[in-house]
Design a protein around this motif. Structure first.
Motif, PDB file in Angstrom:
ATOM      1  N   THR A 123       0.810  -1.217   0.000  1.00 39.60           N
ATOM      2  CA  THR A 123       0.000   0.000   0.000  1.00 39.60           C
ATOM      3  C   THR A 123       0.845   1.269   0.000  1.00 39.60           C
ATOM      4  N   VAL A 124       1.797   1.365   0.913  1.00 42.36           N
ATOM      5  CA  VAL A 124       2.646   2.559   0.993  1.00 42.36           C
ATOM      6  C   VAL A 124       3.500   2.676  -0.269  1.00 42.36           C
ATOM      7  N   ARG A 125       4.055   1.545  -0.697  1.00 44.18           N
ATOM      8  CA  ARG A 125       4.920   1.555  -1.888  1.00 44.18           C
ATOM      9  C   ARG A 125       4.161   2.065  -3.112  1.00 44.18           C
ATOM     10  N   VAL A 126       2.949   1.552  -3.324  1.00 43.00           N
ATOM     11  CA  VAL A 126       2.154   1.952  -4.489  1.00 43.00           C
ATOM     12  C   VAL A 126       1.728   3.412  -4.369  1.00 43.00           C
ATOM     13  N   ALA A 127       1.365   3.835  -3.154  1.00 45.04           N
ATOM     14  CA  ALA A 127       0.913   5.211  -2.953  1.00 45.04           C
ATOM     15  C   ALA A 127       2.023   6.215  -3.274  1.00 45.04           C
ATOM     16  N   LEU A 128       3.268   5.842  -3.022  1.00 45.14           N
ATOM     17  CA  LEU A 128       4.392   6.755  -3.271  1.00 45.14           C
ATOM     18  C   LEU A 128       4.969   6.617  -4.680  1.00 45.14           C
ATOM     19  N   ALA A 129       4.666   5.499  -5.333  1.00 45.56           N
ATOM     20  CA  ALA A 129       5.257   5.254  -6.655  1.00 45.56           C
ATOM     21  C   ALA A 129       4.839   6.314  -7.663  1.00 45.56           C
ATOM     22  N   GLY A 130       3.618   6.822  -7.534  1.00 43.62           N
ATOM     23  CA  GLY A 130       3.132   7.827  -8.481  1.00 43.62           C
ATOM     24  C   GLY A 130       3.960   9.098  -8.468  1.00 43.62           C
ATOM     25  N   ALA A 131       4.606   9.383  -7.339  1.00 37.92           N
ATOM     26  CA  ALA A 131       5.454  10.571  -7.236  1.00 37.92           C
ATOM     27  C   ALA A 131       6.909  10.243  -7.568  1.00 37.92           C
ATOM     28  N   GLY A 132       7.136   9.019  -8.049  1.00 36.34           N
ATOM     29  CA  GLY A 132       8.498   8.628  -8.396  1.00 36.34           C
ATOM     30  C   GLY A 132       9.347   8.264  -7.192  1.00 36.34           C
ATOM     31  N   VAL A 133       8.689   7.981  -6.075  1.00 37.77           N
ATOM     32  CA  VAL A 133       9.421   7.631  -4.853  1.00 37.77           C
ATOM     33  C   VAL A 133       9.465   6.114  -4.724  1.00 37.77           C
ATOM     34  N   ASP A 134      10.649   5.561  -4.701  1.00 31.70           N
ATOM     35  CA  ASP A 134      10.804   4.127  -4.475  1.00 31.70           C
ATOM     36  C   ASP A 134      12.007   3.906  -3.548  1.00 31.70           C
ATOM     37  N   GLN A 135      12.255   2.657  -3.242  1.00 34.73           N
ATOM     38  CA  GLN A 135      13.319   2.332  -2.289  1.00 34.73           C
ATOM     39  C   GLN A 135      14.668   2.884  -2.748  1.00 34.73           C
ATOM     40  N   ALA A 136      14.986   2.692  -4.033  1.00 35.05           N
ATOM     41  CA  ALA A 136      16.299   3.115  -4.533  1.00 35.05           C
ATOM     42  C   ALA A 136      16.453   4.641  -4.473  1.00 35.05           C
ATOM     43  N   SER A 137      15.395   5.355  -4.837  1.00 29.81           N
ATOM     44  CA  SER A 137      15.501   6.823  -4.854  1.00 29.81           C
ATOM     45  C   SER A 137      15.605   7.387  -3.435  1.00 29.81           C
ATOM     46  N   VAL A 138      14.890   6.776  -2.488  1.00 27.62           N
ATOM     47  CA  VAL A 138      14.983   7.238  -1.105  1.00 27.62           C
ATOM     48  C   VAL A 138      16.361   6.928  -0.537  1.00 27.62           C
ATOM     49  N   ARG A 139      16.868   5.752  -0.824  1.00 28.76           N
ATOM     50  CA  ARG A 139      18.214   5.399  -0.334  1.00 28.76           C
ATOM     51  C   ARG A 139      19.260   6.380  -0.893  1.00 28.76           C
ATOM     52  N   ALA A 140      19.131   6.692  -2.184  1.00 28.96           N
ATOM     53  CA  ALA A 140      20.074   7.639  -2.806  1.00 28.96           C
ATOM     54  C   ALA A 140      19.953   9.020  -2.142  1.00 28.96           C
ATOM     55  N   ALA A 141      18.722   9.421  -1.828  1.00 28.72           N
ATOM     56  CA  ALA A 141      18.518  10.726  -1.192  1.00 28.72           C
ATOM     57  C   ALA A 141      19.126  10.750   0.213  1.00 28.72           C
ATOM     58  N   ILE A 142      18.965   9.657   0.957  1.00 29.38           N
ATOM     59  CA  ILE A 142      19.550   9.584   2.301  1.00 29.38           C
ATOM     60  C   ILE A 142      21.071   9.713   2.216  1.00 29.38           C
ATOM     61  N   ILE A 143      21.658   8.989   1.279  1.00 28.27           N
ATOM     62  CA  ILE A 143      23.119   9.048   1.123  1.00 28.27           C
ATOM     63  C   ILE A 143      23.546  10.455   0.725  1.00 28.27           C
ATOM     64  N   ARG A 144      22.746  11.100  -0.110  1.00 32.29           N
ATOM     65  CA  ARG A 144      23.077  12.469  -0.527  1.00 32.29           C
ATOM     66  C   ARG A 144      23.055  13.424   0.672  1.00 32.29           C
ATOM     67  N   HIS A 145      22.115  13.204   1.579  1.00 26.73           N
ATOM     68  CA  HIS A 145      21.969  14.110   2.721  1.00 26.73           C
ATOM     69  C   HIS A 145      22.945  13.801   3.859  1.00 26.73           C
ATOM     70  N   VAL A 146      23.078  12.523   4.210  1.00 26.29           N
ATOM     71  CA  VAL A 146      23.893  12.201   5.395  1.00 26.29           C
ATOM     72  C   VAL A 146      25.041  11.240   5.118  1.00 26.29           C
TER      73      VAL A 146
END
Length: 204
Positions: free
Chosen positions: A44-67
């Motif tokens: 449910t959460v995965r599908v709800a966020l997929a429409g905005a282009g948010v997935d596991q890989a993109s969030v992981r990349a964003a975390i690494i970019r920030h911290v």
């Protein structure tokens, strides 16, 4: 409170710790909970966020970019990149050298054995180094508390991954929310989608 968590919600909590450990982070933040929500078996959460282009890989990349990636693998990658840049400046292609050595001596010939961890006495066995235990950040604890409030608001006697995501939205700050903002996620729409899924007969 934890007894109210469904199997999938418990997996999210445990998974957040695993995500923090893999990235070499000492504290489990909201960003690790978001990453775990996207990596879990609940769609449910995965599908709800997929429409905005948010997935596991993109969030992981964003975390690494920030911290940053403070894991051993990340450190090795950083050192490799620095070595390659230094050698390239004097005309040496590190990848070509590595390929030639591995061709003659086998794959992984350049890897050094990992040193044995230092013993810290009897209490060292229970340290985060050996057990991998990471504490939850105060904000992330608040998110879990708010997931309970979301369950109460919806008159549920259980806490599912959707409630945890609603808790993240309700808390409204932290790195997870910053990352979702960067992806232009519509928080109102996401909240409506998750609430609707929880009200469906299949929920719970």
């Amino acid at each position: 409170m934890f007894e109210r968590f469904t199997k999938d919600a418990r997996a999210v909590v445990v998974g957040a710790q695993e995500q923090a450990r893999e990235l070499g982070h000492e504290t489990i933040g909201t960003e690790h909970t978001l990453l775990s929500l996207l990596a879990g078996e609940n769609d449910t959460v995965r599908v709800a966020l997929a429409g905005a282009g948010v997935d596991q890989a993109s969030v992981r990349a964003a975390i690494i970019r920030h911290v940053g990636d403070r894991s051993e693998a990340g450190s090795v990658a950083d050192r490799d990149a620095e070595d390659a840049a230094a050698l390239k400046a004097i005309g040496i292609d590190l990848e070509a050298v590595r390929a030639a050595i591995e061709e003659n001596f086998g794959a992984g010939a350049l890897r050094l054995p990992r040193p044995a961890p230092k013993k810290r006495g009897i209490f060292g066995r229970f340290s985060s180094v050996t057990t991998g235990h990471r504490p939850f950040s105060p904000r992330n604890k608040k998110v879990l508390e708010l997931s309970l409030r979301e369950a109460i608001r919806l008159k549920h006697n259980f806490i599912a991954p959707e409630h945890i995501m609603l808790g993240l939205l309700r808390e409204g700050q932290g790195l997870a929310m910053l990352i979702l903002t960067e992806f232009d996620v519509d928080f109102g729409e996401l909240r409506t989608t998750l609430t609707g899924a929880l009200k469906s007969p299949a929920a719970g």
